[in-house]
Design an enzyme around this catalytic site. Sequence first.
Site, PDB file in Angstrom:
ATOM      1  N   SER A  97       0.826  -1.203   0.000  1.00  0.00           N
ATOM      2  CA  SER A  97       0.000   0.000   0.000  1.00  0.00           C
ATOM      3  C   SER A  97       0.864   1.258   0.000  1.00  0.00           C
ATOM      4  CB  SER A  97      -0.966  -0.045   1.196  1.00  0.00           C
ATOM      5  OG  SER A  97      -1.976   0.937   1.071  1.00  0.00           O
ATOM      6  N   ASP A 221      -9.793  -4.864  -5.134  1.00  0.00           N
ATOM      7  CA  ASP A 221      -9.260  -3.813  -4.267  1.00  0.00           C
ATOM      8  C   ASP A 221     -10.102  -2.534  -4.383  1.00  0.00           C
ATOM      9  OD1 ASP A 221      -7.659  -1.918  -2.913  1.00  0.00           O
ATOM     10  OD2 ASP A 221      -5.806  -2.917  -3.537  1.00  0.00           O
ATOM     11  N   HIS A 249      -7.952  -5.129  -0.957  1.00  0.00           N
ATOM     12  CA  HIS A 249      -6.669  -4.474  -0.702  1.00  0.00           C
ATOM     13  C   HIS A 249      -5.773  -5.356   0.165  1.00  0.00           C
ATOM     14  CE1 HIS A 249      -3.994  -1.126  -0.736  1.00  0.00           C
ATOM     15  NE2 HIS A 249      -4.086  -0.871   0.555  1.00  0.00           N
TER      16      HIS A 249
END
Length: 269
Positions: A97, A221, A249
């Site tokens: 991320s 995601d 995610h």
Amino acid sequence: MYFIKVDDGTKIAVEDLNRSSNKVIVLVHGWPISKDMYEYQKNILVGRGYRVVSFDIRGFGKSDTSAGKYNYDRLATDLWCVIDNLKVDSVTLVGFSMGGAICVRYMAMFDNDYVNKLVLAGAAAPSFDKTIHNPYGHSTEETNALIDLAYRDRPQMITNFGDKLFANYHTKAFQDWFRQLCFQASGIGTIKTAISLRDEDVFDDLKTIKVPTAILHGKQDQICPFEFATIMEREIPNATLIPFEYSGHGLFYDELEKFNEVLIQFLEY
């Protein structure tokens, strides 16, 4: 665990497991979590003989909270300090991320220094918000609303964010544990890095990556849409995209066994 003091005096918490191994992997966590998000990867990697290094980004976990900058240049410099302190020749770098975006900036700022392979997992790259190069990002208004709620009610913001993180069912116990990792962060660190997520763009940095790169990304995601991964694959030389069909995610837990298997295959090929 130990602490290293980086150039501006901030102390960064580092977990360094299996130090005698010369197979080194450095894990960079995402927003707004901590190094402990990688628990289910560390278990496997240590068992396979890797030296596994993870650290808390400033303002998160057990690291100091600084009143200064939290932009990607600053966070990439912290990462360089952590790696340089290991006194090793090379590492495999893994970023999830926002941690993925920090890794990309690191590769550009430090000319791929120490890194022999790169893994970008659900990376917030080339940008978190919409830009001319990334029409799939969030609107500034959406991210500003996230930041505003963090100022007023950070626990609720974290709960709302967590509701979008995973695509599959996970036990309440796991969800509570993961939420607690987010609650460990400081408000300052959470807000200032959210501002960096809104404002930073690593598109131009992608072309500077010179090492084999694995892009792992969930097809479901909702935080960093899958289209982010297709842009990264196009812009990074020598990149391979591995889709995770059933993941959101949080692909590192939505498809835990596949994630660990793909990671180890990439490390060992």
